[in-house]
Write a protein that holds these residues in place. Structure first.
Motif, short mmCIF file in Angstrom:
data_model
loop_
_atom_site.label_atom_id
_atom_site.label_comp_id
_atom_site.label_asym_id
_atom_site.label_seq_id
_atom_site.Cartn_x
_atom_site.Cartn_y
_atom_site.Cartn_z
N LEU A 93 1.78 12.03 -6.23
CA LEU A 93 2.42 10.85 -6.79
C LEU A 93 1.37 9.97 -7.47
O LEU A 93 0.19 10.06 -7.17
N THR A 94 1.84 9.11 -8.37
CA THR A 94 1.00 8.08 -8.96
C THR A 94 1.73 6.75 -8.85
O THR A 94 2.93 6.68 -9.14
N VAL A 95 1.01 5.70 -8.44
CA VAL A 95 1.56 4.35 -8.47
C VAL A 95 0.71 3.50 -9.40
O VAL A 95 -0.53 3.57 -9.36
N THR A 96 1.36 2.74 -10.26
CA THR A 96 0.70 1.83 -11.19
C THR A 96 1.04 0.43 -10.73
O THR A 96 2.21 0.10 -10.55
N PHE A 97 0.02 -0.43 -10.56
CA PHE A 97 0.28 -1.69 -9.86
C PHE A 97 -0.55 -2.84 -10.41
O PHE A 97 -1.63 -2.67 -10.97
N HIS A 98 0.00 -4.04 -10.20
CA HIS A 98 -0.74 -5.29 -10.36
C HIS A 98 -1.23 -5.74 -9.00
O HIS A 98 -0.66 -5.39 -7.97
N ASP A 99 -2.30 -6.56 -9.02
CA ASP A 99 -2.69 -7.25 -7.79
C ASP A 99 -3.44 -8.52 -8.17
O ASP A 99 -3.63 -8.82 -9.35
N GLU A 100 -3.84 -9.30 -7.18
CA GLU A 100 -4.39 -10.62 -7.43
C GLU A 100 -5.80 -10.61 -8.02
O GLU A 100 -6.34 -11.66 -8.36
N GLY B 283 -5.49 2.41 -26.70
CA GLY B 283 -4.66 3.16 -25.77
C GLY B 283 -3.20 2.73 -25.84
O GLY B 283 -2.86 1.64 -26.31
N THR B 284 -2.33 3.58 -25.36
CA THR B 284 -0.90 3.27 -25.24
C THR B 284 -0.47 3.47 -23.78
O THR B 284 0.57 4.03 -23.50
N CYS B 285 -1.31 3.01 -22.87
CA CYS B 285 -1.13 3.28 -21.45
C CYS B 285 0.05 2.51 -20.87
O CYS B 285 0.31 1.37 -21.26
N PRO B 286 0.75 3.11 -19.90
CA PRO B 286 1.94 2.46 -19.34
C PRO B 286 1.60 1.29 -18.43
O PRO B 286 0.67 1.35 -17.62
N MET B 287 2.36 0.22 -18.57
CA MET B 287 2.27 -0.91 -17.65
C MET B 287 3.02 -0.58 -16.36
O MET B 287 3.85 0.35 -16.34
N PRO B 288 2.79 -1.35 -15.30
CA PRO B 288 3.58 -1.14 -14.08
C PRO B 288 5.04 -1.51 -14.29
O PRO B 288 5.38 -2.34 -15.13
N VAL B 289 5.89 -0.88 -13.51
CA VAL B 289 7.28 -1.31 -13.43
C VAL B 289 7.31 -2.76 -12.97
O VAL B 289 6.49 -3.17 -12.14
N ALA B 290 8.23 -3.54 -13.49
CA ALA B 290 8.37 -4.93 -13.04
C ALA B 290 8.52 -4.97 -11.52
O ALA B 290 9.33 -4.25 -10.95
N GLY B 291 7.71 -5.79 -10.89
CA GLY B 291 7.76 -5.87 -9.43
C GLY B 291 6.78 -4.97 -8.73
O GLY B 291 6.63 -5.07 -7.50
N ASN B 292 6.09 -4.10 -9.46
CA ASN B 292 5.08 -3.23 -8.83
C ASN B 292 3.80 -4.04 -8.65
O ASN B 292 2.79 -3.81 -9.32
N SER B 293 3.85 -4.98 -7.73
CA SER B 293 2.73 -5.90 -7.53
C SER B 293 2.39 -6.00 -6.06
O SER B 293 3.27 -5.96 -5.19
N ILE B 294 1.11 -6.15 -5.80
CA ILE B 294 0.60 -6.39 -4.45
C ILE B 294 0.10 -7.83 -4.44
O ILE B 294 -0.84 -8.16 -5.17
N ASP B 295 0.74 -8.70 -3.67
CA ASP B 295 0.45 -10.12 -3.75
C ASP B 295 -0.73 -10.55 -2.88
O ASP B 295 -0.66 -11.49 -2.09
N ARG C 184 6.46 -2.46 -1.67
CA ARG C 184 7.17 -1.30 -2.22
C ARG C 184 6.76 -1.10 -3.67
O ARG C 184 6.88 -2.03 -4.48
N LEU C 185 6.27 0.07 -3.98
CA LEU C 185 5.84 0.39 -5.34
C LEU C 185 6.58 1.61 -5.86
O LEU C 185 6.62 2.64 -5.18
N HIS C 186 7.15 1.51 -7.05
CA HIS C 186 7.73 2.67 -7.72
C HIS C 186 6.66 3.73 -7.91
O HIS C 186 5.52 3.42 -8.27
N ALA C 187 7.02 4.97 -7.69
CA ALA C 187 6.07 6.08 -7.82
C ALA C 187 6.57 7.09 -8.84
O ALA C 187 7.78 7.28 -9.01
N GLU C 188 5.63 7.72 -9.52
CA GLU C 188 5.93 8.76 -10.51
C GLU C 188 5.39 10.08 -9.99
O GLU C 188 4.36 10.12 -9.31
N ALA C 189 6.09 11.17 -10.27
CA ALA C 189 5.70 12.49 -9.78
C ALA C 189 4.57 13.06 -10.63
O ALA C 189 4.54 12.90 -11.85
N GLU C 190 3.65 13.76 -9.96
CA GLU C 190 2.58 14.48 -10.62
C GLU C 190 2.67 15.95 -10.20
O GLU C 190 3.64 16.37 -9.57
#
Length: 278
Positions: free
Chosen positions: A203-210, A251-263, A192-198
């Motif tokens: 939509l846009t999703v910002t995420f971490h992964d391994e 840059g001042t780019c946004p980080m992912p919401v906490a928990g927006n990770s793909i393990d 589950r990833l938080h999404a932002e409206a465009e």
């Protein structure tokens, strides 16, 4: 993960067109690859690095004082700056304000920005080696296994979630409009990833992964087309891209919401830019 299914010619052609457009956009004049400084403005008029003139802010308005001999001109009109000018922005707004340098006086553009309710300036220099030496962003090979079906679960109302940004002095806010839900290759559970409206319902999703910090930057983002009437979406991680902060420290780019990770390692999309070490 099971063996990768071969991509169709149509899939590869669409992806290749996307990559050509993406690289061309990054290489644009005064684009993200040209950032060469980020400086906060102070209350007293003062000289700043790399830019002529005296700069200041009273917290509400930004002010620049310069003489015509210093070579600054307004970006929108080309008129010389000779005296004092001012501009007012809201938080998160930017203005390509003045320019100077080069044979035609437009080599460097000075961007005025309001970040964390404070005024800052950034230089965008077309002679920056990050731009002049740019060829293309490295990517993983196209992998059809990372074209995934999912669904969008909208919130009743958007939720503002505090986040960090690429600049530790700037806090951000992610306006979550819902969650994109899907299953990733190699994982038994839903992500589950938080999404932002465009625009136009996308939509846009910002995420971490391994892969982060190894083959990719610390985080990436993915554009998701407007959900279908039944809420279903397609997530093509081959189109995952870097934020500007992957290319520049300014840059001042946004980080992912906490928990927006793909393990799991998302070995699709853009890798670390050439020469970058995390």
């Amino acid at each position: 993960m099971s063996a990768t299914a071969p991509a169709s010619n149509a899939q590869l052609e669409r992806w290749q067109r996307f990559r050509i457009g993406r690289n061309a956009a990054l290489a644009a004049d005064h684009g993200w690859l040209t950032l060469t400084s980020f400086q906060w403005l102070e209350s007293a008029p003062a000289a700043v690095e790399l830019i002529p003139g005296l700069w200041s802010t009273d917290g509400t308005t930004a002010t620049l004082t310069a003489s015509a001999t210093e070579g600054l001109t307004l970006v929108d009109t080309g008129a010389p700056v000779d005296g004092t000018i001012s501009a007012t922005l809201q938080d998160e707004e930017s203005l390509m304000w003045v320019q100077f340098g080069g044979s035609d006086g437009t080599e460097v553009v000075v961007e005025l920005a309001m970040r964390a309710d404070k005024y800052a300036i950034r230089t965008r220099d077309n002679s920056s080696p990050v731009l002049t030496e740019f060829d293309a962003v490295p990517t993983f090979e196209y992998n059809p296994d990372w074209v995934l079906e999912g669904r969008f679960e909208a919130y009743p109302e958007p939720v503002d979630v505090p986040i960090g940004t690429a600049n530790p002095l700037v806090d951000g806010v992610h306006r979550s409009v819902g969650e994109v839900v899907f299953r990733a290759p190699g994982l038994p559970h839903e992500i589950r990833l938080h999404a932002e409206a465009e625009k136009l319902g996308a939509l846009t999703v910002t995420f971490h992964d391994e892969t982060n910090g190894n083959t990719t930057d610390e985080w990436r983002k993915l554009a998701v087309s407007r959900p279908r009437p039944d809420g279903s979406v397609v997530l093509d991680f081959n189109r995952a891209i870097n934020y500007p902060s992957a290319f520049t420290p300014y840059g001042t780019c946004p980080m992912p919401v906490a928990g927006n990770s793909i393990d799991v390692a998302v070995e699709a999309g853009e890798k670390l830019p050439a020469g970058r070490i995390v």
